[in-house]
Write an enzyme that holds these catalytic residues in place. Structure first.
Site, PDB file in Angstrom:
ATOM      1  N   LEU A  50      45.292  39.834  53.757  1.00 48.46           N
ATOM      2  CA  LEU A  50      44.689  39.140  52.621  1.00 48.46           C
ATOM      3  C   LEU A  50      44.929  40.047  51.416  1.00 48.46           C
ATOM      4  CD1 LEU A  50      41.168  37.718  53.578  1.00 48.46           C
ATOM      5  CD2 LEU A  50      43.135  36.458  52.743  1.00 48.46           C
ATOM      6  N   ASP A  51      45.382  39.483  50.328  1.00 46.92           N
ATOM      7  CA  ASP A  51      45.608  40.277  49.133  1.00 46.92           C
ATOM      8  C   ASP A  51      44.318  40.957  48.697  1.00 46.92           C
ATOM      9  OD1 ASP A  51      48.295  39.465  48.932  1.00 46.92           O
ATOM     10  OD2 ASP A  51      47.664  37.607  47.968  1.00 46.92           O
ATOM     11  N   ARG A  52      44.467  42.040  47.968  1.00 51.72           N
ATOM     12  CA  ARG A  52      43.312  42.781  47.476  1.00 51.72           C
ATOM     13  C   ARG A  52      42.355  41.881  46.707  1.00 51.72           C
ATOM     14  NH1 ARG A  52      42.184  43.913  42.679  1.00 51.72           N
ATOM     15  NH2 ARG A  52      44.286  43.590  41.910  1.00 51.72           N
ATOM     16  N   SER A  74      41.867  38.705  47.069  1.00 45.97           N
ATOM     17  CA  SER A  74      41.399  37.562  47.849  1.00 45.97           C
ATOM     18  C   SER A  74      40.265  38.015  48.762  1.00 45.97           C
ATOM     19  CB  SER A  74      42.534  36.976  48.688  1.00 45.97           C
ATOM     20  OG  SER A  74      43.558  36.493  47.848  1.00 45.97           O
TER      21      SER A  74
END
Length: 176
Positions: free
Chosen positions: A39-41, A43
């Site tokens: 998961l992106d930072r 998100s």
């Protein structure tokens, strides 16, 4: 072992810290587990961790088409044509995406406040979408939504396969 973790905003999907961004070790003190996907930072939401290499590969293999469901707060009001484009798959710089399941939904009343809060503009409406994709390209949901004119303000992964965030507060985990 399988772990479901509700990843907060501004946390990396790796155990080591990087610069000012904290890694998972601040929340998960279990040896030998690794994230099955990322998961992106910026998100939030469900991150599955496992110590089983086969399970990790099964969850992340694009050929397996493991569904991942997200709630996206977007800038603007989704037009039927934008939703249809997402349902049919859109062409990004790295190629065409698989079709997504997508629907406009009410703002989730169970969702925790984000820290920091979402930047809101008084003159621009926002809306919520529920999207399910079966691939996991870098920043895919954000890029798909931007492609149809709906920039993402907040992105929360609700579900991976059969596992959901149900009952998990931000920064907490449970064995599944």
């Amino acid at each position: 072992m399988l772990i479901a973790f509700n990843k907060p905003m501004n946390v990396l999907s790796q155990f080591t810290d990087e610069g000012k961004w904290p890694g998972l070790k601040r929340w998960i003190d279990v040896a030998g587990v690794y994230a099955a996907g990322r998961l992106d930072r910026d998100s939030e939401g469900l991150l599955i961790l496992t110590d089983d290499g086969r399970m990790q590969a099964r969850l992340t293999d694009p050929a397996r088409r493991t569904p991942k469901t997200y709630l996206a707060q977007v800038e603007g009001r989704p037009q039927p044509s934008a939703l249809e484009a997402l349902r049919g798959g859109v062409t990004l710089k790295d190629g065409a995406t698989r079709p997504a399941e997508v629907a406009a939904v009410d703002a989730p009343d169970w969702l925790w406040p984000r820290d920091p809060p979402v930047r809101m503009r008084k003159t621009v409406p926002d809306a919520w979408l529920r999207l399910t994709i079966t691939e996991g390209r870098n920043r895919q949901v954000r890029r798909m939504c931007a492609h149809v004119g709906l920039p993402v303000l907040r992105l929360v992964r609700w579900q991976v396969g059969d596992w959901t965030l149900d009952g998990l507060a931000p920064g907490t985990w449970q064995a599944i």
